[in-house]
Design a protein around this motif. Structure first.
Motif, PDB file in Angstrom:
ATOM      1  N   ARG A  22      67.752  38.454  74.906  1.00  0.00           N
ATOM      2  CA  ARG A  22      66.760  37.373  74.943  1.00  0.00           C
ATOM      3  C   ARG A  22      65.658  37.740  73.960  1.00  0.00           C
ATOM      4  O   ARG A  22      64.939  38.710  74.137  1.00  0.00           O
ATOM      5  N   LEU A  23      65.536  36.944  72.913  1.00  0.00           N
ATOM      6  CA  LEU A  23      64.593  37.233  71.836  1.00  0.00           C
ATOM      7  C   LEU A  23      63.197  36.783  72.241  1.00  0.00           C
ATOM      8  O   LEU A  23      62.973  35.619  72.566  1.00  0.00           O
ATOM      9  N   ASP A  26      60.424  35.861  66.834  1.00  0.00           N
ATOM     10  CA  ASP A  26      61.023  36.307  65.580  1.00  0.00           C
ATOM     11  C   ASP A  26      60.463  37.685  65.219  1.00  0.00           C
ATOM     12  O   ASP A  26      59.235  37.868  65.175  1.00  0.00           O
ATOM     13  N   ARG A  69      67.709  33.140  60.577  1.00  0.00           N
ATOM     14  CA  ARG A  69      68.402  33.384  61.840  1.00  0.00           C
ATOM     15  C   ARG A  69      68.712  34.868  62.050  1.00  0.00           C
ATOM     16  O   ARG A  69      69.069  35.263  63.155  1.00  0.00           O
ATOM     17  N   ARG A  91      69.878  35.158  65.750  1.00  0.00           N
ATOM     18  CA  ARG A  91      69.370  34.163  66.717  1.00  0.00           C
ATOM     19  C   ARG A  91      70.384  33.042  66.888  1.00  0.00           C
ATOM     20  O   ARG A  91      70.767  32.380  65.922  1.00  0.00           O
ATOM     21  N   THR A  92      70.842  32.819  68.135  1.00  0.00           N
ATOM     22  CA  THR A  92      71.843  31.791  68.433  1.00  0.00           C
ATOM     23  C   THR A  92      71.368  30.955  69.615  1.00  0.00           C
ATOM     24  O   THR A  92      71.963  31.010  70.699  1.00  0.00           O
ATOM     25  N   PRO A  93      70.301  30.188  69.473  1.00  0.00           N
ATOM     26  CA  PRO A  93      69.737  29.471  70.618  1.00  0.00           C
ATOM     27  C   PRO A  93      70.689  28.406  71.146  1.00  0.00           C
ATOM     28  O   PRO A  93      71.464  27.797  70.397  1.00  0.00           O
ATOM     29  N   GLN A  99      66.028  31.141  73.713  1.00  0.00           N
ATOM     30  CA  GLN A  99      65.728  32.488  73.223  1.00  0.00           C
ATOM     31  C   GLN A  99      66.985  33.347  73.079  1.00  0.00           C
ATOM     32  O   GLN A  99      66.882  34.537  72.798  1.00  0.00           O
ATOM     33  N   ALA A 101      70.111  35.308  71.714  1.00  0.00           N
ATOM     34  CA  ALA A 101      70.416  35.956  70.435  1.00  0.00           C
ATOM     35  C   ALA A 101      71.487  37.014  70.667  1.00  0.00           C
ATOM     36  O   ALA A 101      71.818  37.363  71.812  1.00  0.00           O
ATOM     37  N   ALA A 146      63.302  42.254  71.838  1.00  0.00           N
ATOM     38  CA  ALA A 146      64.268  41.516  72.632  1.00  0.00           C
ATOM     39  C   ALA A 146      64.610  42.316  73.872  1.00  0.00           C
ATOM     40  O   ALA A 146      64.407  43.532  73.931  1.00  0.00           O
TER      41      ALA A 146
END
Length: 420
Positions: A22-23, A26, A69, A91-93, A99, A101, A146
């Motif tokens: 969970r990011l 950034d 990303r 990052r893959t929301p 959030q 990733a 993260a």
């Protein structure tokens, strides 16, 4: 598989771990893009990787200068048998988890057999303690950036392992151009992170387990399974300057990226499946179906790629991952199910419109008829007007008591209940 294969150490041993996180935000202190590993004058930065992948796949894997990303951070830490070289975050929301990733930890393995380390990472019985402890624990490495997602005690990072044998590693080496059966046994062991004590394999089963192996060239092969992938050399590694310098570079760059995209696709498909399974839970069916259709369209536009590049291996690796999780078939099921729900909503909307028109007809026809008669007769007596209204009301009540009237009321009541 023999004990010798399980305990053998290769000349090059590396493993990249992929885990969901969970990011928090950034990571501005990290450099943008994937780690630019180098070998023989080749550098795997964003510019070089984007020449390998299609533009659509590149946007999903690297983003853009305006909306990055991917970030990376070089590292140099040794703990036990693992040597950490760097970290990455993609990052893959998703719609439910904005959030979400994927974190990648790049290690090389020293003074131990790679399979022994993989078994420990997978938590196999009798494999020893988890190597990801102390300074190499993911929550320590990613602190402030993260948090690893806790998916249960049985969940372990996805492993991408690479091993090249020396001259004594005959179990993996071609002999007179022929690949021995022990090579695929070793490949399967590295990808499954298990040996014969964990999962005794019948010789008859091995061809079926390794039939999806990707023969990248005569020098090496790859196998993608549900929880790990492995790359294994089939000729002796001659050290620095050998072709395996570039093989290791590809494993940690474009081949890893193909698997990262597959994992991101699986996460999104899992979420869409969960969303469809709860579409009838609670009020607002039309609103939920519309939201799911929007999420499906966003996933299809951003992540759903089955062709990444004109070069073969990365495509084959992605398709092999798809095969393990039946992703194309599952996505087709999602599309079909969403289409069914959309048709159901359209049918309910049509029923509601038809019911509203029916109500207007039943209410308006008697009243309009009565008033028209009075107008034709030129009668403006208030008593006659009230009488006409009473007659129209009785006619309307009688109309609602008919089969047609009951159908109109039932359609309105059913549509209202579905939207409450």
């Amino acid at each position: 598989m023999t004990a010798g294969i399980g305990s053998a150490a290769g000349l090059r041993q590396s493993v990249s771990l992929i885990l969901p996180v969970r990011l928090h935000a950034d990571p501005d202190a990290w450099a943008e893009g994937p780690i630019p590993f180098e070998a023989g004058g080749h550098r795997t930065d964003v510019a070089s990787r984007q020449t390998y992948f299609t533009q659509a796949a590149g946007r999903a894997l690297y983003g853009s200068p305006q909306r990055p990303r991917r970030w990376h951070l070089f590292a140099d830490a040794v703990h036990g048998t693992l040597h950490l070289h760097g970290l990455e975050i993609l990052r893959t929301p998703t719609a439910v988890q904005p959030q979400h990733a994927l974190a990648v930890l790049h290690f090389s393995v020293h003074s131990a057999g790679l399979l022994d380390v993989l078994r420990a990472l997978a938590g196999r019985a009798g494999a020893g303690p988890d190597p990801l402890g102390g300074p190499l624990a993911p929550d320590v490495l990613l602190a402030g950036v993260a948090s690893p997602v806790d998916l249960g005690a049985a969940t372990h990072p996805y492993t991408v392992a690479f091993l090249t044998p020396g001259p004594s590693g005959t179990a993996a080496l071609r002999s007179d151009g022929v690949l021995p059966a022990t090579a695929d046994r070793w490949l399967w062991a590295l990808a499954s992170r298990s040996d014969e004590t964990d999962f005794p394999t019948a010789p008859e089963q091995l061809p079926g387990q390794t039939e999806r192996a990707v023969r990248i060239s005569a020098d090496w092969s790859a196998l993608v399974l549900r929880h790990g992938a492995a790359f294994l050399g089939h000729r002796p590694d001659e050290g620095d300057g050998d072709f395996y310098d570039f093989a290791a570079l590809h494993v940690r760059s474009v081949y890893l990226d193909a698997l990262l995209l597959g994992i991101a696709q699986r996460d999104h498909i899992d979420e869409l499946t969960d969303g469809l399974s709860g579409v009838f839970d609670g009020p607002g069916l039309a609103r939920r179906v519309t939201g799911l259709e929007r999420d499906i369209a966003a996933f299809r536009s951003t992540y759903w790629r089955q062709h990444l590049t004109a070069h073969g291996p990365a495509n084959e690796l992605l398709l092999a991952y798809h095969e393990q999780y039946r992703l194309p078939a599952r996505f087709e099921e999602i599309l079909a199910e969403a289409a069914d729900y959309a048709r159901l909503v359209q049918t309910q909307d049509g029923q509601q419109i038809a019911g509203a028109l029916g109500v207007l007809t039943i209410l308006g026809l008697p009243l309009g008829t009565a008033l028209s008669i009075l107008q034709v007769l030129g009668d403006d007596d208030p008593r006659h007007l009230l009488l006409a209204l009473a007659v129209a009301f009785l006619a309307t009540a009688a109309a609602f008591a008919t089969r047609y009237g009951r159908l109109v009321l039932a359609s309105l009541r059913g549509s209202r209940i579905s939207d409450e």
